[in-house]
Design a protein around this motif. Structure first.
Motif, short mmCIF file in Angstrom:
data_model
loop_
_atom_site.label_atom_id
_atom_site.label_comp_id
_atom_site.label_asym_id
_atom_site.label_seq_id
_atom_site.Cartn_x
_atom_site.Cartn_y
_atom_site.Cartn_z
N ALA A 172 16.07 19.70 -33.80
CA ALA A 172 16.73 19.28 -32.56
C ALA A 172 16.98 17.77 -32.56
CB ALA A 172 15.88 19.67 -31.36
N GLU A 173 16.04 17.00 -33.10
CA GLU A 173 16.20 15.55 -33.15
C GLU A 173 17.34 15.17 -34.09
OE1 GLU A 173 15.72 11.38 -32.88
OE2 GLU A 173 15.30 13.07 -31.54
N ILE A 174 17.46 15.87 -35.22
CA ILE A 174 18.56 15.59 -36.15
C ILE A 174 19.90 15.92 -35.48
CG2 ILE A 174 19.65 16.29 -38.33
CD1 ILE A 174 16.82 16.74 -39.44
N ALA A 175 19.97 17.06 -34.80
CA ALA A 175 21.22 17.45 -34.12
C ALA A 175 21.59 16.40 -33.07
CB ALA A 175 21.05 18.82 -33.48
N ARG A 176 20.59 15.89 -32.33
CA ARG A 176 20.85 14.86 -31.32
C ARG A 176 21.40 13.59 -31.97
NH1 ARG A 176 19.14 10.37 -29.51
NH2 ARG A 176 17.48 10.24 -31.06
N GLN A 177 20.75 13.17 -33.08
CA GLN A 177 21.19 11.96 -33.76
C GLN A 177 22.58 12.13 -34.39
OE1 GLN A 177 18.53 9.79 -36.33
NE2 GLN A 177 16.69 10.55 -35.27
N LEU A 178 22.86 13.32 -34.91
CA LEU A 178 24.18 13.57 -35.50
C LEU A 178 25.28 13.40 -34.44
CD1 LEU A 178 23.46 16.71 -37.73
CD2 LEU A 178 24.08 14.42 -38.55
N ALA A 179 25.04 13.98 -33.27
CA ALA A 179 26.04 13.88 -32.20
C ALA A 179 26.22 12.42 -31.77
CB ALA A 179 25.61 14.74 -31.02
N VAL A 185 13.37 16.10 -44.65
CA VAL A 185 12.92 14.84 -44.06
C VAL A 185 11.77 15.09 -43.09
CG1 VAL A 185 15.20 13.79 -44.27
CG2 VAL A 185 14.58 14.97 -42.16
N GLU A 186 10.92 14.06 -42.94
CA GLU A 186 9.83 14.14 -41.98
C GLU A 186 10.06 13.22 -40.78
OE1 GLU A 186 5.88 15.46 -44.33
OE2 GLU A 186 6.39 13.33 -44.60
N ARG A 187 10.85 12.17 -41.01
CA ARG A 187 11.19 11.23 -39.93
C ARG A 187 12.69 10.95 -40.02
NH1 ARG A 187 9.24 4.95 -39.12
NH2 ARG A 187 9.37 4.91 -36.85
N PRO A 188 13.53 11.79 -39.43
CA PRO A 188 14.97 11.69 -39.63
C PRO A 188 15.58 10.43 -39.04
CG PRO A 188 14.47 13.30 -37.93
CD PRO A 188 13.17 12.93 -38.55
N ASN A 189 16.55 9.91 -39.77
CA ASN A 189 17.30 8.73 -39.32
C ASN A 189 18.74 8.90 -39.78
OD1 ASN A 189 17.98 6.18 -38.36
ND2 ASN A 189 17.43 5.19 -40.29
N VAL A 190 19.65 9.18 -38.85
CA VAL A 190 21.05 9.47 -39.20
C VAL A 190 21.83 8.16 -39.31
CG1 VAL A 190 23.18 10.58 -38.46
CG2 VAL A 190 21.00 11.77 -38.17
N LEU A 191 22.55 8.02 -40.43
CA LEU A 191 23.34 6.82 -40.71
C LEU A 191 24.79 7.22 -40.97
CD1 LEU A 191 20.80 5.19 -43.19
CD2 LEU A 191 21.06 4.65 -40.76
N ILE A 192 25.70 6.26 -40.77
CA ILE A 192 27.13 6.51 -40.95
C ILE A 192 27.60 5.88 -42.25
CG2 ILE A 192 29.44 6.20 -39.96
CD1 ILE A 192 28.03 5.75 -37.24
N GLY A 193 28.26 6.68 -43.09
CA GLY A 193 28.84 6.17 -44.33
C GLY A 193 30.33 6.49 -44.37
N GLN A 194 31.01 5.92 -45.36
CA GLN A 194 32.44 6.22 -45.49
C GLN A 194 32.87 6.09 -46.95
OE1 GLN A 194 34.48 3.48 -42.90
NE2 GLN A 194 34.41 1.81 -44.37
N PHE A 195 34.03 6.66 -47.25
CA PHE A 195 34.58 6.58 -48.61
C PHE A 195 36.05 6.19 -48.50
CE2 PHE A 195 34.65 11.03 -47.22
CZ PHE A 195 35.99 11.35 -47.34
N GLU A 196 36.66 5.91 -49.64
CA GLU A 196 38.05 5.45 -49.67
C GLU A 196 39.00 6.54 -49.18
OE1 GLU A 196 35.86 5.14 -51.97
OE2 GLU A 196 35.64 2.99 -52.36
N PHE A 252 31.26 10.05 -43.02
CA PHE A 252 30.28 11.11 -43.12
C PHE A 252 28.95 10.61 -42.59
CE2 PHE A 252 30.30 8.77 -47.09
CZ PHE A 252 28.95 8.53 -47.35
N LEU A 253 28.04 11.54 -42.31
CA LEU A 253 26.71 11.20 -41.79
C LEU A 253 25.65 11.56 -42.81
CD1 LEU A 253 27.07 12.46 -38.09
CD2 LEU A 253 27.53 10.18 -39.03
N VAL A 254 24.70 10.65 -42.98
CA VAL A 254 23.57 10.84 -43.90
C VAL A 254 22.31 10.97 -43.07
CG1 VAL A 254 22.26 9.83 -45.79
CG2 VAL A 254 24.71 9.39 -45.61
N VAL A 255 21.48 11.96 -43.36
CA VAL A 255 20.18 12.09 -42.69
C VAL A 255 19.13 11.50 -43.63
CG1 VAL A 255 18.52 13.61 -41.59
CG2 VAL A 255 20.96 14.16 -41.51
N SER A 256 18.74 10.27 -43.34
CA SER A 256 17.78 9.56 -44.18
C SER A 256 16.35 9.87 -43.74
CB SER A 256 18.03 8.05 -44.08
OG SER A 256 17.03 7.33 -44.77
#
Length: 707
Positions: free
Chosen positions: A238-245, A271-282, A317-321
């Motif tokens: 649920a925490e990952i889904a919240r962070q993704l949104a 993951v045990e402590r999720p942290n969602v980050l934003i990445g991008q590509f060309e 794209f989103l990365v779950v670190s």
């Protein structure tokens, strides 16, 4: 301290190395459920005890409420032997009885307290005693062992214990065992580990190590505070889904992460402590079909691609670190560098594949084995094309036949492309893109992708008539081929997914209401295998298999077993008629005459079954003797044309409803007429009348099955 005879909540955790992510949720649920059930069966936990499962990449844990320190003693009734065997003439115990009592831990002093009871054959001696309840240490030891044994482990590994000599088998090496009853450690051991109150938190971000758990109820909070771990799989998800949104909204007001519950489960298990980050590509990579980019990001990198409101892929794209550094730029940059070669590979495959047309790849299919008993993919494609051509001709021919045959010939050509070789999940999808590049009609390109549909329960059907024809041909060729070489599903075994193929055929025929009689269709499909060594055409078996799947599917849709049996037992050749027939049966069942007519129909069927040979529905009114048979014949003369006319127009409800007028004359016939009369001519005439009645009553459905 927990008093020894009181209940308290229990926490058990097995700390291990990283568990298989795709199996983690099942492992966690199975561990907690089996452990709790074992405690309940031992009388250490009530049936109402609440069970909470915890699962993270490095731990399986369970929290069980109201667990007793000692189980209550249980009364045990032991049947010993007949009184005549256990006691002699003077009432003293025989050696046999004393030996039996000794085996139960009792002696001669127990003889006086033995209970006598007649078991229906003789008077028998019973020994009543109390079995001492298990201690929690004893019960939990067995419960943990049972939980580990019942885990759905994908693959077991063997590893050496700390003593350097012993080894154990488990899914991953285990390093700590935590077992707390209230605030007390329960002494148990498993996998070479002794229980304690210590565990370990996040590999890099735990505040302390080891993490000490004070009591069973403080486990999730302590692990989060001191170990930086969200122990609950559901809470972490649920925490990952919240962070993704939240991250998607930050990346762009109209962006949303791709919906993929399986990917979300897998990332939750990584993951045990999720942290969602934003990445991008060309942006140049967006020239590649988005299915390719999405698949490589999801399958290889576990990223969540971001889509716009139209569902089109963006270059973000989103990365779950699993870590939360103050400056996340290095983590983001690393992920962007990792994904770039993957996308470059996809672009290379796409560019290379388009240098050859799909048609130019067809000769290569002759070198690809489809099945050692059914030949190559090239031979299979020819069969599918011939079946598609025949089906299209039945449905109107012309341009439909031309396009269906072309799509069928090209449908498997993308199997030889580099992209599908790298990503088999893209077969059909890439064929559509390459067909478009080759300048083929949209109907042909769409059919190449859609011929795999429906791929699973609830999947959409092919979007065009051409796609339906090719998908039917493909699935029917598979079904007939496998049945012809004896590869018929048995029990749970269905390696070629023939049940799914059959359901796909049913849905396409029924939902598109295609005018294709099933038996004629199957006979035409089997004819395409002429010349295949060892092949035995078996259309009857395949037809029965399809109707069996149809019946199961209809019951799943909510129709009663009687309604389904009444319709499917008649094996209607046009499957598109079946919903209307079912509606008619349901309407007929509501009529007050339905029960009596169903019973009469069954009676007629039983009479006709006992007659040797075929009874023709031929009647000579001049042979009627009884008024009841004259009345029944007159009713049939009036009702049958009405029912047949409604049947011919597809109004099955009216066709069945018309039969209600037969109730009175049918009842009168059976009350006043002897069918098996002594006069052969009279008997044959009455049997013919019943055959005529039976045919009329069973045209839409076998109403005898509605009893």
């Amino acid at each position: 301290m927990t008093a020894p005879n009181l209940s308290a909540n229990l926490l058990v955790e097995l700390f291990v190395e990283e568990l298989p992510p795709k199996a983690l949720k099942k492992l966690g649920d199975a561990f907690a459920t089996t452990l709790a059930n074992s405690l309940k069966n031992a009388g250490l936990a009530p049936s109402t005890a609440a069970v909470t499962a915890y699962a993270s990449p490095r731990r399986l844990a369970a929290h069980v409420t109201d667990v007793a320190a000692v189980a209550a003693d249980k009364p045990v009734v032991q049947k010993l032997m007949p009184v005549a065997v256990g006691l002699d003439a003077t009432g003293n115990a025989t050696p046999a009885l004393l030996k039996k009592l000794a085996a139960l831990g009792a002696d001669a002093a127990a003889v006086a307290s033995l209970r006598r009871e007649n078991d229906g054959k003789a008077e028998v001696l019973f020994y009543d005693s109390l079995a001492k309840g298990a201690t929690l240490a004893e019960g939990l030891q067995k419960a943990i062992e049972a939980a580990l044994a019942a885990l759905p482990i994908p693959k077991v590994m063997t590893y050496q214990l700390a003593d350097g000599w012993s080894s154990v088998n488990f899914v991953r090496p285990a390093h700590a065992l935590l077992a707390l009853h209230g605030n007390e450690v329960v002494p148990v051991s498993v996998l070479g580990l002794n229980s304690g109150r210590q565990t370990h938190g996040h590999r890099f971000e735990a505040a302390v190590d080891p993490v000490i758990i004070a009591n069973a109820d403080s486990y999730p909070e302590t692990l989060l505070r001191n170990g930086s771990v969200i122990a609950s799989f559901a809470e972490r998800k649920a925490e990952i889904a919240r962070q993704l949104a939240a991250a998607a909204a930050q990346a762009g007001a109209d962006l949303k992460p791709i919906e993929d519950d399986a990917l979300l489960d897998e990332v939750t298990a990584l993951v045990e402590r999720p942290n969602v980050l934003i990445g991008q590509f060309e942006e140049e990579f967006l020239a590649v079909p988005q299915e390719c980019l999405i698949l490589t990001m999801k399958a290889n990198q576990k990223y969540f691609p971001l889509l716009d409101t139209a569902g089109t892929l963006t270059n973000k794209f989103l990365v779950v670190s699993n870590i939360r550094p103050e400056d996340a730029s290095a983590v983001i940059g690393g992920n962007e560098r990792v994904v770039r070669p993957r996308l470059a590979d996809a672009k290379f495959f796409f560019d290379q594949d388009r240098k050859k047309s799909l048609e130019s790849r067809l000769p290569g299919l002759a070198k690809v084995v489809y099945h050692n008993k059914l030949g190559t993919q090239g031979e299979r494609v020819q069969r599918v094309a011939a079946i598609a051509r025949a089906i299209a001709d039945e449905l109107g021919g012309g341009e439909l036949t031309k396009q269906a045959e072309q799509a069928a010939l090209l449908a498997k050509a993308d199997l030889l492309t580099d992209m599908v070789g790298e990503f088999p999940e893209l077969q059909g999808i890439m064929g559509r893109y390459y067909a478009q590049h080759d300048g083929l009609p949209a109907e042909v390109a769409d059919a190449i992708e859609d011929h795999y549909k429906p791929r699973f329960a609830g999947d959409s059907l092919p979007r065009s008539r051409v796609g339906v024809v090719v998908a039917l041909a493909d699935k029917l060729e598979t079904l007939a081929g496998m049945f012809g070489i004896g590869q018929i599903p048995t029990g749970d075994k269905d390696p070629f997914a023939l049940r799914r193929h059959a359901l796909g055929v049913i849905r396409m025929l029924a939902e598109n209401d295609l005018a294709l009689p099933l038996d004629r269709l199957l006979n035409g499909v089997f004819a395409q295998f002429t010349g295949v060594d060892g092949f035995q055409a078996n259309p009857a078996a395949l037809s029965a298999f399809i109707y069996e799947r149809l019946a199961g599917n209809l019951r799943e849709q909510g129709y009663s077993a009687q309604e389904v049996d009444a319709v499917v037992s008649q094996q209607p050749q046009r499957l598109g008629d079946i919903p209307k027939r079912l509606a008619a049966v349901r309407a007929f069942s509501a009529l007050p005459e339905a029960a009596a007519l169903a019973a009469a129909n069954k009676r007629v069927g039983n009479i006709l079954k006992k007659i040797e040979g075929t009874v023709e529905a031929r009647v000579d009114p001049a042979l009627f003797v009884e008024a009841a048979e004259t009345a029944l014949h007159a009713a049939l003369v009036e009702v049958v044309p009405q029912a047949d006319a409604a049947f011919d127009t597809g109004d099955y409800t009216q066709s069945l409803t018309a039969l209600a007028a037969l109730r009175a004359p049918v009842d009168a016939f059976f009350d006043g007429v002897m069918v098996n009369a002594d006069d052969p001519a009279l008997r044959a005439n009455r049997q013919g009348l019943l055959a005529k009645l039976h045919a009329a009553m069973n045209k839409v459905a076998d109403i005898s099955r509605l009893q």
